[in-house]
Design a protein around this motif. Structure first.
Motif, mmCIF file in Angstrom:
data_model
loop_
_atom_site.group_PDB
_atom_site.id
_atom_site.type_symbol
_atom_site.label_atom_id
_atom_site.label_comp_id
_atom_site.label_asym_id
_atom_site.label_seq_id
_atom_site.Cartn_x
_atom_site.Cartn_y
_atom_site.Cartn_z
ATOM 1 N N PRO A 162 0.088 33.341 -0.773
ATOM 2 C CA PRO A 162 1.479 33.064 -0.132
ATOM 3 C C PRO A 162 1.107 32.096 1.163
ATOM 4 C CG PRO A 162 1.642 35.103 -0.827
ATOM 5 C CD PRO A 162 0.069 34.880 -1.309
ATOM 6 N N LYS A 163 -0.088 32.331 1.797
ATOM 7 C CA LYS A 163 -0.220 31.483 2.981
ATOM 8 C C LYS A 163 -0.548 30.151 2.733
ATOM 9 C CE LYS A 163 -5.205 33.005 3.467
ATOM 10 N NZ LYS A 163 -6.120 33.597 4.203
ATOM 11 N N ASN A 164 -0.815 29.775 1.537
ATOM 12 C CA ASN A 164 -0.845 28.108 1.271
ATOM 13 C C ASN A 164 0.448 27.635 1.067
ATOM 14 O OD1 ASN A 164 -3.585 29.678 -1.231
ATOM 15 N ND2 ASN A 164 -3.692 28.689 1.049
ATOM 16 N N THR A 165 1.559 28.184 1.036
ATOM 17 C CA THR A 165 2.742 27.487 1.040
ATOM 18 C C THR A 165 2.685 26.412 2.244
ATOM 19 O OG1 THR A 165 3.869 29.411 0.054
ATOM 20 C CG2 THR A 165 5.183 27.834 1.224
ATOM 21 N N ALA A 166 2.949 25.418 1.823
ATOM 22 C CA ALA A 166 3.118 24.245 2.762
ATOM 23 C C ALA A 166 3.612 22.979 1.990
ATOM 24 C CB ALA A 166 1.777 23.978 3.352
ATOM 25 N N VAL A 167 3.844 21.921 2.695
ATOM 26 C CA VAL A 167 4.129 20.624 2.185
ATOM 27 C C VAL A 167 2.323 19.989 2.322
ATOM 28 C CG1 VAL A 167 4.944 18.309 2.285
ATOM 29 C CG2 VAL A 167 6.174 20.446 3.081
ATOM 30 N N TYR A 168 2.134 19.230 1.043
ATOM 31 C CA TYR A 168 0.884 18.924 1.048
ATOM 32 C C TYR A 168 1.028 17.235 0.969
ATOM 33 C CZ TYR A 168 -1.310 23.377 -0.018
ATOM 34 O OH TYR A 168 -1.767 24.800 0.116
ATOM 35 N N TYR A 169 0.012 16.796 1.615
ATOM 36 C CA TYR A 169 -0.009 15.361 1.939
ATOM 37 C C TYR A 169 -1.372 14.716 1.562
ATOM 38 C CZ TYR A 169 4.020 16.097 5.117
ATOM 39 O OH TYR A 169 5.158 16.445 5.546
ATOM 40 N N GLY A 207 1.245 9.742 2.212
ATOM 41 C CA GLY A 207 2.319 9.723 1.613
ATOM 42 C C GLY A 207 3.460 10.781 1.927
ATOM 43 N N ARG A 208 4.365 10.950 1.248
ATOM 44 C CA ARG A 208 5.507 11.796 1.720
ATOM 45 C C ARG A 208 5.394 13.116 1.496
ATOM 46 N NH1 ARG A 208 11.022 7.870 0.578
ATOM 47 N NH2 ARG A 208 10.338 6.123 1.601
ATOM 48 N N GLY A 209 4.359 13.628 0.735
ATOM 49 C CA GLY A 209 4.172 15.094 0.742
ATOM 50 C C GLY A 209 4.742 15.674 -0.622
ATOM 51 N N THR A 210 4.404 16.541 -1.121
ATOM 52 C CA THR A 210 4.753 17.459 -2.410
ATOM 53 C C THR A 210 4.716 18.903 -1.718
ATOM 54 O OG1 THR A 210 4.609 17.977 -4.601
ATOM 55 C CG2 THR A 210 2.525 17.779 -3.258
ATOM 56 N N GLU A 211 5.875 19.445 -2.210
ATOM 57 C CA GLU A 211 6.060 20.891 -1.551
ATOM 58 C C GLU A 211 5.612 21.866 -2.651
ATOM 59 O OE1 GLU A 211 10.674 20.437 0.237
ATOM 60 O OE2 GLU A 211 9.692 22.348 0.011
ATOM 61 N N VAL A 212 4.493 22.852 -2.122
ATOM 62 C CA VAL A 212 3.985 23.951 -2.820
ATOM 63 C C VAL A 212 4.451 25.316 -2.101
ATOM 64 C CG1 VAL A 212 1.818 25.207 -3.044
ATOM 65 C CG2 VAL A 212 1.922 22.746 -3.212
ATOM 66 N N ALA A 213 4.916 26.035 -3.061
ATOM 67 C CA ALA A 213 5.556 27.413 -2.708
ATOM 68 C C ALA A 213 4.818 28.584 -3.514
ATOM 69 C CB ALA A 213 6.979 27.723 -2.901
ATOM 70 N N VAL A 214 4.169 29.423 -2.814
ATOM 71 C CA VAL A 214 3.368 30.439 -3.347
ATOM 72 C C VAL A 214 4.267 31.667 -3.243
ATOM 73 C CG1 VAL A 214 1.165 31.711 -3.760
ATOM 74 C CG2 VAL A 214 1.373 29.251 -3.200
ATOM 75 N N SER A 215 4.796 32.268 -4.084
ATOM 76 C CA SER A 215 5.540 33.606 -3.968
ATOM 77 C C SER A 215 5.847 34.244 -5.068
ATOM 78 C CB SER A 215 7.095 33.188 -3.425
ATOM 79 O OG SER A 215 7.750 34.305 -3.181
ATOM 80 N N LYS A 216 6.014 35.538 -5.073
ATOM 81 C CA LYS A 216 6.217 36.393 -6.421
ATOM 82 C C LYS A 216 7.897 36.100 -6.910
ATOM 83 C CE LYS A 216 3.306 40.239 -5.279
ATOM 84 N NZ LYS A 216 3.219 41.746 -4.692
ATOM 85 N N LEU A 236 0.928 -1.169 0.002
ATOM 86 C CA LEU A 236 -0.004 -0.065 0.011
ATOM 87 C C LEU A 236 0.748 1.236 0.125
ATOM 88 C CD1 LEU A 236 -3.175 0.471 2.260
ATOM 89 C CD2 LEU A 236 -1.541 2.507 1.876
ATOM 90 N N GLN A 237 0.811 2.093 -0.859
ATOM 91 C CA GLN A 237 1.349 3.408 -1.073
ATOM 92 C C GLN A 237 0.621 4.393 -1.595
ATOM 93 O OE1 GLN A 237 5.120 2.292 -3.467
ATOM 94 N NE2 GLN A 237 6.157 2.098 -1.695
ATOM 95 N N LEU A 238 0.968 5.641 -1.232
ATOM 96 C CA LEU A 238 0.328 6.930 -1.854
ATOM 97 C C LEU A 238 1.621 7.757 -2.062
ATOM 98 C CD1 LEU A 238 -2.480 7.481 0.961
ATOM 99 C CD2 LEU A 238 -2.872 7.003 -1.259
ATOM 100 N N ALA A 239 1.493 8.508 -3.273
ATOM 101 C CA ALA A 239 2.541 9.209 -3.708
ATOM 102 C C ALA A 239 2.168 10.429 -4.350
ATOM 103 C CB ALA A 239 3.280 8.507 -4.882
ATOM 104 N N GLU A 240 2.277 11.672 -3.622
ATOM 105 C CA GLU A 240 1.824 12.993 -4.196
ATOM 106 C C GLU A 240 2.938 13.450 -5.223
ATOM 107 O OE1 GLU A 240 1.228 12.602 0.281
ATOM 108 O OE2 GLU A 240 2.645 12.108 -0.910
ATOM 109 N N SER A 241 2.509 14.173 -6.064
ATOM 110 C CA SER A 241 3.054 14.928 -6.958
ATOM 111 C C SER A 241 2.487 16.134 -7.464
ATOM 112 C CB SER A 241 3.686 14.079 -8.133
ATOM 113 O OG SER A 241 2.341 13.755 -8.888
ATOM 114 N N GLY A 242 3.132 17.065 -8.115
ATOM 115 C CA GLY A 242 2.539 18.400 -8.903
ATOM 116 C C GLY A 242 2.930 19.625 -8.096
ATOM 117 N N GLY A 243 3.724 19.524 -7.060
ATOM 118 C CA GLY A 243 3.902 20.669 -6.319
ATOM 119 C C GLY A 243 4.845 21.496 -7.039
ATOM 120 N N GLY A 244 5.144 22.636 -6.416
ATOM 121 C CA GLY A 244 6.293 23.338 -7.366
ATOM 122 C C GLY A 244 6.100 24.983 -6.578
#
Length: 127
Positions: free
Chosen positions: A88-95, A118-127, A2-10
């Motif tokens: 910007p306040k949505n910046t986080a690691v998403y799981y 899952g292990r998470g994917t990082e999302v950074a919201v910044s100018k 059983l595994q969960l894998a996140e992707s798509g962050g950036g």
């Protein structure tokens, strides 16, 4: 296995969009409530959204209602979190995480109700 894998962050600018993916293996996402959580730097993990099983019902944190959507592709065995109008306040690691087969056991969305992560994917919201 059983595994969960996140992707798509950036990195994305404020007002932009991202689509996160949660690919599952070892079980069918259609048979379980799948939740999305996030953890910002220095903060506790918080619930974002979840999607149910056969009826596809959804639930969202108040802070993301109207901006985020969640859906499932059973053929791909993947759950997606579409995030629009990011701030910007949505910046986080998403799981993503697997909850119960029953909606009533998975909401309100709390980390304690979800047992495979899952292990998470990082999302950074910044100018």
């Amino acid at each position: 296995q059983l595994q969960l894998a996140e992707s798509g962050g950036g990195l994305v600018q404020p007002g932009g969009s991202l689509r996160l993916s949660c690919a599952a293996s070892g079980f069918n996402v259609g048979n379980y409530v799948i939740g999305w959580f996030r953890q910002a730097p220095g903060k506790e993990r918080e619930a974002v959204s979840c999607i149910g099983t056969t009826d596809g019902r959804t639930n969202f944190a108040d802070s993301v209602k109207g901006r985020f959507s969640v859906y499932r592709d059973d053929a791909e065995n993947t759950v997606y979190l579409q995030m629009n109008m990011l701030m910007p306040k949505n910046t986080a690691v998403y799981y993503c995480a697997r909850g119960s087969t029953y909606w009533r056991d998975s909401v309100p969305i709390r980390s304690s109700r979800y047992h495979y992560w899952g292990r998470g994917t990082e999302v950074a919201v910044s100018k």
